[in-house]
Write a protein that holds these residues in place. Structure first.
Motif, PDB file in Angstrom:
ATOM      1  N   GLY A  25       0.785  -1.223   0.000  1.00  0.00           N
ATOM      2  CA  GLY A  25       0.000   0.000   0.000  1.00  0.00           C
ATOM      3  C   GLY A  25       0.818   1.275   0.000  1.00  0.00           C
ATOM      4  O   GLY A  25       0.259   2.372  -0.041  1.00  0.00           O
ATOM      5  N   ILE A  26       2.128   1.157   0.008  1.00  0.00           N
ATOM      6  CA  ILE A  26       2.959   2.371   0.060  1.00  0.00           C
ATOM      7  C   ILE A  26       2.883   3.154  -1.251  1.00  0.00           C
ATOM      8  O   ILE A  26       3.018   4.373  -1.261  1.00  0.00           O
ATOM      9  CB  ILE A  26       4.413   2.046   0.442  1.00  0.00           C
ATOM     10  N   GLY A  27       2.618   2.457  -2.358  1.00  0.00           N
ATOM     11  CA  GLY A  27       2.516   3.146  -3.653  1.00  0.00           C
ATOM     12  C   GLY A  27       1.388   4.160  -3.670  1.00  0.00           C
ATOM     13  O   GLY A  27       1.560   5.295  -4.117  1.00  0.00           O
ATOM     14  N   ALA A  28       0.234   3.753  -3.161  1.00  0.00           N
ATOM     15  CA  ALA A  28      -0.914   4.679  -3.107  1.00  0.00           C
ATOM     16  C   ALA A  28      -0.601   5.868  -2.218  1.00  0.00           C
ATOM     17  O   ALA A  28      -0.970   7.004  -2.532  1.00  0.00           O
ATOM     18  CB  ALA A  28      -2.149   3.951  -2.595  1.00  0.00           C
ATOM     19  N   THR A  29       0.090   5.633  -1.134  1.00  0.00           N
ATOM     20  CA  THR A  29       0.428   6.720  -0.218  1.00  0.00           C
ATOM     21  C   THR A  29       1.417   7.691  -0.844  1.00  0.00           C
ATOM     22  O   THR A  29       1.246   8.906  -0.751  1.00  0.00           O
ATOM     23  CB  THR A  29       1.013   6.141   1.087  1.00  0.00           C
ATOM     24  N   ILE A  30       2.418   7.160  -1.511  1.00  0.00           N
ATOM     25  CA  ILE A  30       3.431   8.021  -2.136  1.00  0.00           C
ATOM     26  C   ILE A  30       2.815   8.851  -3.260  1.00  0.00           C
ATOM     27  O   ILE A  30       3.031  10.060  -3.346  1.00  0.00           O
ATOM     28  CB  ILE A  30       4.609   7.174  -2.657  1.00  0.00           C
ATOM     29  N   VAL A  31       2.045   8.207  -4.116  1.00  0.00           N
ATOM     30  CA  VAL A  31       1.454   8.911  -5.258  1.00  0.00           C
ATOM     31  C   VAL A  31       0.400   9.921  -4.798  1.00  0.00           C
ATOM     32  O   VAL A  31       0.288  11.003  -5.361  1.00  0.00           O
ATOM     33  CB  VAL A  31       0.835   7.900  -6.254  1.00  0.00           C
ATOM     34  N   ASN A  77      -1.678  16.821   0.056  1.00  0.00           N
ATOM     35  CA  ASN A  77      -1.068  17.898   0.836  1.00  0.00           C
ATOM     36  C   ASN A  77      -1.192  19.244   0.125  1.00  0.00           C
ATOM     37  O   ASN A  77      -1.441  20.269   0.765  1.00  0.00           O
ATOM     38  CB  ASN A  77       0.401  17.590   1.128  1.00  0.00           C
ATOM     39  N   CYS A  78      -1.018  19.243  -1.185  1.00  0.00           N
ATOM     40  CA  CYS A  78      -1.201  20.493  -1.945  1.00  0.00           C
ATOM     41  C   CYS A  78      -2.630  21.004  -1.818  1.00  0.00           C
ATOM     42  O   CYS A  78      -2.843  22.203  -1.627  1.00  0.00           O
ATOM     43  CB  CYS A  78      -0.851  20.284  -3.412  1.00  0.00           C
ATOM     44  N   LEU A  79      -3.597  20.093  -1.913  1.00  0.00           N
ATOM     45  CA  LEU A  79      -4.995  20.488  -1.767  1.00  0.00           C
ATOM     46  C   LEU A  79      -5.261  21.037  -0.374  1.00  0.00           C
ATOM     47  O   LEU A  79      -5.941  22.053  -0.214  1.00  0.00           O
ATOM     48  CB  LEU A  79      -5.917  19.299  -2.060  1.00  0.00           C
ATOM     49  N   TYR A  80      -4.707  20.390   0.642  1.00  0.00           N
ATOM     50  CA  TYR A  80      -4.893  20.860   2.019  1.00  0.00           C
ATOM     51  C   TYR A  80      -4.302  22.256   2.201  1.00  0.00           C
ATOM     52  O   TYR A  80      -4.974  23.172   2.690  1.00  0.00           O
ATOM     53  CB  TYR A  80      -4.256  19.895   3.022  1.00  0.00           C
ATOM     54  N   GLU A 123      -9.222  20.575   5.880  1.00  0.00           N
ATOM     55  CA  GLU A 123      -9.277  19.137   6.150  1.00  0.00           C
ATOM     56  C   GLU A 123     -10.435  18.485   5.399  1.00  0.00           C
ATOM     57  O   GLU A 123     -10.301  17.396   4.841  1.00  0.00           O
ATOM     58  CB  GLU A 123      -9.404  18.890   7.642  1.00  0.00           C
ATOM     59  N   ALA A 124     -11.579  19.161   5.378  1.00  0.00           N
ATOM     60  CA  ALA A 124     -12.735  18.630   4.650  1.00  0.00           C
ATOM     61  C   ALA A 124     -12.423  18.495   3.156  1.00  0.00           C
ATOM     62  O   ALA A 124     -12.766  17.473   2.538  1.00  0.00           O
ATOM     63  CB  ALA A 124     -13.944  19.528   4.858  1.00  0.00           C
ATOM     64  N   PHE A 125     -11.765  19.481   2.576  1.00  0.00           N
ATOM     65  CA  PHE A 125     -11.409  19.409   1.161  1.00  0.00           C
ATOM     66  C   PHE A 125     -10.365  18.332   0.895  1.00  0.00           C
ATOM     67  O   PHE A 125     -10.464  17.583  -0.075  1.00  0.00           O
ATOM     68  CB  PHE A 125     -10.888  20.758   0.647  1.00  0.00           C
ATOM     69  N   SER A 126      -9.352  18.241   1.738  1.00  0.00           N
ATOM     70  CA  SER A 126      -8.283  17.275   1.485  1.00  0.00           C
ATOM     71  C   SER A 126      -8.752  15.837   1.679  1.00  0.00           C
ATOM     72  O   SER A 126      -8.171  14.912   1.105  1.00  0.00           O
ATOM     73  CB  SER A 126      -7.070  17.563   2.365  1.00  0.00           C
TER      74      SER A 126
END
Length: 135
Positions: free
Chosen positions: A40-46, A52-55, A88-91
């Motif tokens: 599952g690290i691939g989904a987290t990295i991508v 984070n940019c959206l947040y 937080e709601a948007f991210s």
């Protein structure tokens, strides 16, 4: 991965999948090796960078709008708190699907005929069989 597997394991017919943390660590290492700990690290990295940019972007925009056009402008702490809640709601639009995919990949074992081959395959399978509610 170990925490997710412990949380997802449930006793069935007097058989416990994992007894404790050390049992999860040993079983994962013996049956899957080092890659078993990084499912599952691939989904987290991508997904981390866009989420984070959206947040951060939504926080900045919300804070600026609240400070300029809100009765809360005289209470900067309240503006920051409200901007953080909105951000937080948007991210979560990105974080929740990323976390669902990561968790699904983490709790499956590769030696048991894994149902997901990659993060993308997990997303497609969840969407196909469970729809938007599955994500």
């Amino acid at each position: 991965t170990c925490q997710a597997r412990l949380q997802a394991s449930c006793p069935t017919r007097n058989t416990v999948l994992y007894r404790n943390l050390w049992h999860v660590l040993r079983q994962t290492w013996m049956l899957e090796g080092l890659p078993g700990f990084y499912r599952g690290i691939g989904a987290t990295i991508v997904g981390s960078a866009p989420a984070n940019c959206l947040y951060l972007t939504s926080y900045e925009v919300s804070r600026d709008q609240l400070m300029a056009h809100s009765p809360l402008a005289s209470y900067p702490v309240t503006c920051h708190l409200t901007a953080g809640l909105l951000a937080e709601a948007f991210s979560c639009i990105l974080w929740v699907p990323i976390d669902v995919i990561k968790e699904r990949l983490q709790i499956q074992q590769s030696y048991s005929g894994a149902s997901y081959h990659s993060s993308w395959h997990a997303l497609q399978t969840i969407r196909k069989y469970e729809g938007l509610r599955g994500i």
